[in-house]
Design an enzyme around this catalytic site. Structure first.
Site, PDB file in Angstrom:
ATOM      1  N   LEU A  61      24.366 -26.902  84.142  1.00 25.14           N
ATOM      2  CA  LEU A  61      25.101 -25.673  84.412  1.00 25.14           C
ATOM      3  C   LEU A  61      26.042 -25.468  83.245  1.00 25.14           C
ATOM      4  O   LEU A  61      26.645 -26.429  82.755  1.00 25.14           O
ATOM      5  CB  LEU A  61      25.915 -25.775  85.710  1.00 25.14           C
ATOM      6  CG  LEU A  61      25.167 -25.860  87.043  1.00 25.14           C
ATOM      7  CD1 LEU A  61      26.175 -26.009  88.184  1.00 25.14           C
ATOM      8  CD2 LEU A  61      24.288 -24.652  87.266  1.00 25.14           C
ATOM      9  N   ASP A  62      26.185 -24.234  82.799  1.00 24.73           N
ATOM     10  CA  ASP A  62      27.143 -23.951  81.734  1.00 24.73           C
ATOM     11  C   ASP A  62      28.540 -24.384  82.174  1.00 24.73           C
ATOM     12  O   ASP A  62      28.867 -24.359  83.367  1.00 24.73           O
ATOM     13  CB  ASP A  62      27.169 -22.451  81.409  1.00 24.73           C
ATOM     14  CG  ASP A  62      25.868 -21.969  80.795  1.00 24.73           C
ATOM     15  OD1 ASP A  62      25.090 -22.808  80.304  1.00 24.73           O
ATOM     16  OD2 ASP A  62      25.642 -20.743  80.816  1.00 24.73           O
ATOM     17  N   LYS A  63      29.354 -24.739  81.218  1.00 21.19           N
ATOM     18  CA  LYS A  63      30.719 -25.181  81.509  1.00 21.19           C
ATOM     19  C   LYS A  63      31.484 -24.215  82.417  1.00 21.19           C
ATOM     20  O   LYS A  63      32.135 -24.647  83.380  1.00 21.19           O
ATOM     21  CB  LYS A  63      31.481 -25.402  80.196  1.00 21.19           C
ATOM     22  CG  LYS A  63      32.898 -25.911  80.357  1.00 21.19           C
ATOM     23  CD  LYS A  63      33.545 -26.124  78.991  1.00 21.19           C
ATOM     24  CE  LYS A  63      34.996 -26.596  79.116  1.00 21.19           C
ATOM     25  NZ  LYS A  63      35.629 -26.792  77.787  1.00 21.19           N
ATOM     26  N   THR A  65      30.340 -22.133  84.606  1.00 21.97           N
ATOM     27  CA  THR A  65      29.634 -21.877  85.858  1.00 21.97           C
ATOM     28  C   THR A  65      29.950 -22.969  86.867  1.00 21.97           C
ATOM     29  O   THR A  65      29.957 -24.151  86.536  1.00 21.97           O
ATOM     30  CB  THR A  65      28.110 -21.832  85.620  1.00 21.97           C
ATOM     31  OG1 THR A  65      27.812 -20.850  84.620  1.00 21.97           O
ATOM     32  CG2 THR A  65      27.367 -21.472  86.893  1.00 21.97           C
TER      33      THR A  65
END
Length: 250
Positions: A61-63, A65
Site C-alpha cells: 500500500l502506498d505510504k 494509503t
C-alpha cells in the site's frame, strides 16, 4: 501520524498459522525504502516486534494509503500468496473520495508505464512499453457542497469503490487522475486547490484512499477468506463532515 498513533500497537484484523492482516495507518511505510531513508518506522518491523516473529510482505500500500495489509508468516506461504496476486486470484477493494461526479460504474482500462525507484532511472522507465492496467469504479455516494469551484457556484465530490484488476504502482491514483476525478488529498496526482479546500474547510490532511476488503482462497487451508476493514478515523471524520451535503438528483 501523531505521537499517540505512533505508540499504539498495530490493529490486527486477521491471524492464523500462516497469514496475518493488519490495518495500516495512513503515513506508515510498508517496509524500509531507499526513498524514505529518514523513516525508521515501517509496518513490517512494527508487526514483527509486536508479534515476536518474522513477517513477509506479499503486497503493498502506498505510504499515504490506509487499510488492509496482508503478510505471510513463512517464506513458502509468502511465495504462494504472491502467486495468487500475480494470477489475479485475490480481489481487492478500496474506497476513495474523488473530485466531481464519475459515472455510476465504469471500467478504467489505461496502460501505465513503470515508475522508477529513483528519479535518475525514470527516463529508462519512460522508454519502456506501458503495461496493461484496469480498475473498476462504482460510485457509492455523491456530494454537492455550497462552495464555488472555479466557474461553478458549487463543488462536487463522490465516494467511490475501486477494484483494481491489475497491480501497477500508484494505479488507483493515476487512473483517477486519467479520468479527471483525482483523489482528494493526493499531492502527486491530485488538484492542489481541492486538497487545500479540504485541509482548510474540514481539517483533512490525508490522502482519501483506504483499502477496505481482501478476498481470496487460503493457499494452505483452501478455505475462502474474506477480510474487511473500515476506513480509519481520519478518513471517516472527513466523510462525516460532508454527509450533510449528500446530492440527490432532482
Amino acid at each position: 501520524m501523531n505521537q499517540a498513533t505512533q505508540d499504539a500497537p498495530l490493529d490486527i484484523i486477521y491471524q492464523d498459522d500462516y497469514l496475518i492482516a493488519i490495518h495500516k495507518p495512513a503515513g506508515l511505510l510498508v517496509h524500509k525504502s531507499p526513498i524514505d531513508k529518514h523513516e525508521t518506522r515501517y509496518a513490517m518491523k512494527l508487526l514483527r516486534d509486536q508479534i515476536g516473529q518474522w513477517v513477509y510482505p506479499v503486497h503493498r500500500l502506498d505510504k499515504p494509503t490506509s487499510g488492509l495489509l496482508l503478510f505471510a508468516l513463512q517464506a513458502d506461504t509468502a511465495r504462494q500468496i504472491s502467486q495468487l496476486f500475480e494470477q489475479k486470484l485475490i480481489t481487492k477493494y478500496y474506497q476513495a473520495l474523488v473530485r466531481g461526479f464519475p459515472p455510476d460504474a465504469v471500467s478504467i482500462n489505461h496502460p501505465l508505464k513503470e515508475i522508477a525507484v529513483f528519479k535518475h532511472l525514470q527516463k529508462k522507465a519512460d522508454d519502456m512499453i506501458a503495461k496493461n492496467a484496469i480498475t473498476s469504479l462504482t460510485t457509492l455516494t455523491r456530494f454537492e457542497l455550497p462552495y464555488p469551484d472555479g466557474r461553478f457556484p458549487t463543488s462536487r465530490y463522490s465516494l467511490v469503490e475501486l477494484k483494481p484488476q491489475t497491480g501497477r504502482k500508484h494505479q488507483l491514483r493515476r487512473h483517477l487522475k486519467h479520468i479527471s476525478h483525482p483523489i482528494i488529498g493526493d499531492a502527486k496526482y491530485g488538484k492542489g486547490e481541492h486538497n487545500r479546500f479540504f485541509q482548510t474547510q474540514f481539517l483533512s490532511k490525508r490522502l482519501m484512499l483506504a483499502a477496505t476488503q481482501l478476498k481470496f482462497e487460503h493457499p494452505v487451508t483452501r478455505q475462502m477468506v474474506a477480510l474487511e476493514c473500515a476506513p480509519e478515523e481520519s478518513f471517516t471524520t472527513t466523510m462525516e463532515k460532508i454527509t450533510a451535503f449528500e446530492f440527490h438528483a432532482p
